[in-house]
Write an enzyme that holds these catalytic residues in place. Sequence first.
Site, PDB file in Angstrom:
ATOM      1  N   ASP A 117       0.857  -1.173   0.000  1.00  0.00           N
ATOM      2  CA  ASP A 117       0.000   0.000   0.000  1.00  0.00           C
ATOM      3  C   ASP A 117       0.903   1.237   0.000  1.00  0.00           C
ATOM      4  O   ASP A 117       2.102   1.134   0.272  1.00  0.00           O
ATOM      5  CB  ASP A 117      -0.880  -0.033   1.257  1.00  0.00           C
ATOM      6  N   ARG A 121      -5.658   3.924  -8.175  1.00  0.00           N
ATOM      7  CA  ARG A 121      -7.116   3.952  -8.090  1.00  0.00           C
ATOM      8  C   ARG A 121      -7.719   2.561  -7.946  1.00  0.00           C
ATOM      9  O   ARG A 121      -8.746   2.236  -8.549  1.00  0.00           O
ATOM     10  CB  ARG A 121      -7.723   4.645  -9.318  1.00  0.00           C
ATOM     11  N   ASP A 158      -6.507  -2.832   3.383  1.00  0.00           N
ATOM     12  CA  ASP A 158      -5.407  -3.717   2.982  1.00  0.00           C
ATOM     13  C   ASP A 158      -5.578  -5.136   3.521  1.00  0.00           C
ATOM     14  O   ASP A 158      -4.761  -6.011   3.222  1.00  0.00           O
ATOM     15  CB  ASP A 158      -4.060  -3.163   3.486  1.00  0.00           C
TER      16      ASP A 158
END
Length: 1081
Positions: free
Chosen positions: A392, A789, A819
């Site tokens: 992430d 995105r 996540d």
Amino acid sequence: MGFCAKKQPPEEERRVKANAREYNEKFQYASNCIKTSKYNVVTFLPINLFEQFQEVANTYFLFLLILQLIPQISSLSWFTTIVPLVLVLTITAVKDATDDYFRHKSDNQVNNRQSQVLINGILQQEQWMNVRVGDIIKLENNQFVAADLLLLSSSEPHGLCYIETSELDGETNMKVRQATPVTSELSDTSRLAHFDGEVVCEPPNNKLDKFGGTLHWKESKHPLSNQNMLLRGCVLRNTEWCFGLVVFAGPDTKLMQNSGRTKFKRTSIDRLMNTLVLWIFGFLVCMGVILAIGNSIWEHEVGACFQVFLPWDAAVDSAVFSGFLSFWSYIIILNTVVPISLYVSVEVIRLGHSYFINWDKKMYCAKRCTPAEARTTTLNEELGQVEYIFSDKTGTLTQNIMVFSKCSVNGRSYGDVLDVLGYKVELGEKAEPVDFSFNPLADPTFTFWDTGLLEAVKLGDPQVHEFFRLLSLCHTVMSEEKNPGELYYKAQSPDEGALVTAARNFGFVFRGRTPKTITVQELGRPVTYQLLAILDFNNVRKRMSVIVRNHEGQIRLYCKGADTILLERLHPGNQEMYNVTTDHLNEYAGEGLRTLVLAYRDLEDGYYSEWAKRLQRASASSEGREERLAQLYEEVENEMVLLGATAIEDKLQQGVPETIALLTLANIKIWVLTGDKQETAVNIGYSCKMLTDEMAEVFLITGHTVLEVRQELRKAREKLMDSSSRSLGNGFAFQEKLSALKLTSVLEAVAGEYALVINGHSLAHALEADMELEFLETACACKAVICCRVTPLQKAQVVELVKKHKKAVTLAIGDGANDVSMIKTAHIGVGISGQEGIQAVLASDYSFSQFKFLQRLLLVHGRWSYLRMCKFLCYFFYKNFAFTMVHFWFGFFCGFSAQTVYDQYFITLYNIVYTSLPVLAMGVFDQDVPEQRSLEYPKLYEPGQLNLLFNKREFFICIAQGIFTSVFMFFLPYGVFADDDLLADYQSFAVTVATALVIVVSVQIGLDTGFWTAINHFFIWGSLAAYFAILFAMHSDGLFQLFPNQFRFVGESQEFYCLGSGDSVVLGNPLACIDGRIPLP
């Protein structure tokens, strides 16, 4: 996990009536008693043994023990198997019992907490376990919520209360909950005692952020949502008292529904070991068959001649049946090729490696007092084999500490400082920050550099005022004023906190909220807005709106959200401002800033009234509520007027560029999966050195249709193919090199560095079944991949795609709830304990506080764990084949009678005393290079990725060395004893072979040990000393006199070592074995 109540069939809906235990009991809802423990005093032994014998290895050794109890086929005493088996079962049982004891202790502590329950109109103290669905409970400040409650009333105005949810999601900021208006006035026990409302709601589930139901009372229906619920595990804060109706209790609460077991993960070494154990078992059966055939032939040809004075047993009637019994006898004798101690040793080593991670001070964050934590013990060696990292961005690569940096209002950009010539000035050098001294409520920690924005506010620019008014109204922040003029904001996300703080400093100070109002101090003048509706944010909508009525009676919708979502919902007018703002957004994203678009819409009274009625009906509906609400939100959030955009800076964490550079040198490919704009993600990619100017090309995949995405991927593939062709040449030479490199794809031979950037809508097409392989092959040929995105589901899909088609170990790292799916999907999940709660940590296998610690986790702990486990397995199989194969050779010289070479006590103690500790020490402490060298030379990590240190080839080499050693162990003493009448007896031969074996395997592990510690010395030489001490003790006269049937080798060791020939064999055997030694990895 077990619970106090019986498990009921799944509910379709739940009906709960207040103050009506008899009515509610007919539904047989679970009580509030929880039971996370698995055993009690009576059930522990049978259940625990049943669970342990679910393991194939334990069942296998139990089967061998049963065979040993059959006298016709067993030449070994039963204790040679039962001692190690009982030892293993006992160790596991003690561990399970200890764990369950603490679970019992925790359960009792929770179940015996006290709660005030309204019974027959009187508040009574009851234990949590006695609370029932439908009871009304009184909570006081700082108390834990006992069950999932519908908030009825509170001490605060409008039925508000404040809770902390850190037990649920790790977030320490306060959240507000509100009672439904119809019950908010039920503040005394007499009125609550007569409350007979009925709640009809969804069945128990694990969705923490959703609740849907309806309250039926006084012939009216009142919609219920998550904002009306207090969930078990929350703590009441800043609220004197509140009353709640129990809707879900015990195992049905959302906290307990989220306590399910995570998916069990196995390492590649585990999977390989399972295969190898099956092969070894097949090899064992083959040896048993060979020796059984030999027995049948020997009994037929030779044994028949001795029937007069050495007859067969009564049950044996032929040579063939004798061979059949001999087969099972040899299965028992040769079973030590797969000792039960192997599995225990592996778990002990993994536990040691986990403690090393937990104790690593260099992975400890002093600022947050957070150590690294190995939340599993089963994946440590897999850390040394990672090839793909999925990360992430926000909070993982960046700090997730947001700073309001720039903004665009009415087509003008603010935030840059220009000199007299119009050039940008570096912030902090010649420029002075904006002076907010005019505002007594300004946050002193807030810094902004462009004075033009403050001047626009002071000059009364209506667009700028509306811009900051939106920021002060459209949020879910809570305000707390501990001292006059000292405001503290509690935000659910750092982004919201940064935006509300910016509005505060520029004169639009958010002061507080009630369920129906929001109070803002606008340039010193308090203004109260009537709050009509909140259209909340989620990962699908990617926007949030509020509808308010100002003091003039005007109704206005304020909205903020992602540019891809909001720009599609604007009024088509004012195209010029749209274009300018879009340019500003791209500029901000190019600088790595996080952007949001702001817009508003004026609503007519008539339209809003009609829309609000439809919203009320949708909220009260029990079926399709979410879809109906989404449609209404979509309808009203349209035809909006663009106000501008915000740009927030989220700085990189310390050490991120260096960590990524180091991991890249270790041949680890890093993919960033983020929800940010493409330009923002690309800029961060350059900042953290994932993307560099030296790269041959960065491919951008931005197609909106399947055809466009396919064409863009094929163009990228063509360039990659051209590059690989130039690097490897053409024709036969190309094929030869491709074969030599063992490449699964031509694209993997790419010369030069490439990167791939793909956005969310293109990724959705790329992940379709007919295109996923094309996307995967192209992406895997690139050094870095950035997916922008993307939704949480897409993150998991990308990880699953690589797992499915690449024989590579994957690692996912993130810090937020979005996540979790990615972390659970990857082979290894790592959670960052950051600003977004601990849901990622709770779902992870390993956790720490900063991304930079990942380099130590992989390059130091992971590499060492893989190295140690591989050396341990190689040596373990070697020493056991050397030990066991001696029986095989002896079978050809004992008439295939299943006579053992060794004393039965040596067979029992070989794996649990004589050779267990040295190999454990090597498996826990061994190193090939110091930790600093592992970080200086990341290429040392590649053997794990290529699985070079323990594979089928290395396994066969270890087996070959073990067989080679067994040949010397048997035939060298046999040759000496055959020529020496003084030594030619079985007991002397057994002691010689056993002693030589212990010395050989001890010297072997000494040669294989790369890093000596005091523990290694103590275990290796101590094990040798223990062998000789036990040997002389068991051959002593004292034990023989006490147990003459058990200790038959009386005086053998003393007599044997007085003779020179025995010493020469014992010393010569190790020298011969080591001289012809095949080095272990």
